[in-house]
Design a protein around this motif. Structure first.
Motif: not given
Length: 300
Positions: A223-224, A253-258
């Protein structure tokens, strides 16, 4: 009708689960007048979370769900430690994922504010020893049991009944539901989780506050918006149905490193039967295996 009339006129006592409305109305009025709650709740130890879900319901089931690495088990154990260590309320943590020693290592890191990795490696510094000694004193005085045996759901329930009778436990944590083995050969995962849900509900009827940690369905990662939602517990329909409260644990942060939310966790009330259910943001201090208040940056 004749049978009903004979019951009404016989003077026989009603079942304990039934009462005339006049009786219940009087009880509720007394509670309102005196400011007493009809059901007891235990504090989670995190003020913002208590405000959102009104604490952990005694006689109810609280489900903590999250993806791998979100800290769901750490949150459940932190609540358990608040009850057992901070408040002195007897209870049990059934640890399916970690050994008793590993659970205690996590608790030393949390209470002594010593990095978890250093505790695991037994590589602490001299300045840590006094803090670890303080943690030892607190943990040793706690009426908290940790059991790392792998029970089936019926066996887990039987153990809770025994501990309730012998030790007077008032809460129980199951970490986690998806590691509970089937009770019969050939039993599928959905049937096993349904069995866990039934056991958890029956355990709550013993007068326990029951907390069950659960895994999210892996399809969520496609999912988004990967924040937990109702229906995301893997095979968890029965578990979600019997829960009085469901908390989704999420870390961006688990899904979006930024991510701009590094070090921040969201406790999302997906089901809060008696509460306002607002999302709570907490500071995740992974090195200490602890969630702190983000608002005040003061540990509870």
């Amino acid at each position: 009708a004749a049978t009903l009339q004979s019951v009404l006129t016989s003077g026989a006592p009603m079942a304990e689960t039934a009462a005339w409305e006049s009786e219940t109305a009087g009880e509720v009025f007394d509670q309102l007048r005196d400011g007493r709650r009809s059901s007891m709740v235990f504090s989670t130890g995190i003020r913002e979370l208590d405000d959102a879900i009104e604490g952990v319901l005694v006689g109810g089931v609280t489900v903590v769900v999250g993806d791998t690495g979100s800290g769901k088990s750490a949150l459940a154990d932190q609540i358990a430690c608040h009850l057992g260590v901070d408040l002195g309320i007897p209870g049990v943590v059934n640890a399916y994922e970690m050994t008793r020693e590993e659970m205690t290592e996590r608790r030393y890191a949390r209470y002594a504010s010593v990095p978890y990795g250093m505790v695991r490696r037994r590589d602490v510094r001299d300045e840590h020893i006094p803090h670890l000694a303080d943690a030892l004193e607190r943990l040793s005085a706690s009426p908290m049991i940790t059991d790392d045996a792998i029970y089936t759901a019926p066996r887990w329930l039987a153990k809770l009944r025994s501990l309730k009778r012998r030790e007077g436990i008032r809460w129980a944590v199951l970490d986690h539901a998806h590691l509970v083995p089937p009770s019969e050969p050939g039993q599928g995962k959905a049937e096993t989780i349904a069995e866990v849900a039934l056991a958890a509900k029956q355990a709550s009827k013993l007068g326990l506050a029951v907390i069950v940690v659960a895994q999210m369905n892996s399809m969520v990662r496609k999912r988004v918006n990967k924040r937990p939602q109702r229906g995301d517990v893997a095979y968890g329909g029965p578990l979600e149905q019997i829960a009085s409260t469901i908390i989704g644990n999420y870390r961006d942060e688990l899904y979006n490193k930024q991510s701009e939310l590094r070090g921040v966790a969201e406790a999302i009330p997906l089901k809060a039967r008696f509460a306002i259910g607002e999302i709570v943001r907490l500071r995740w201090r992974g090195q200490f295996q602890r969630f702190d208040s983000l608002m005040s940056e003061v540990a509870f």
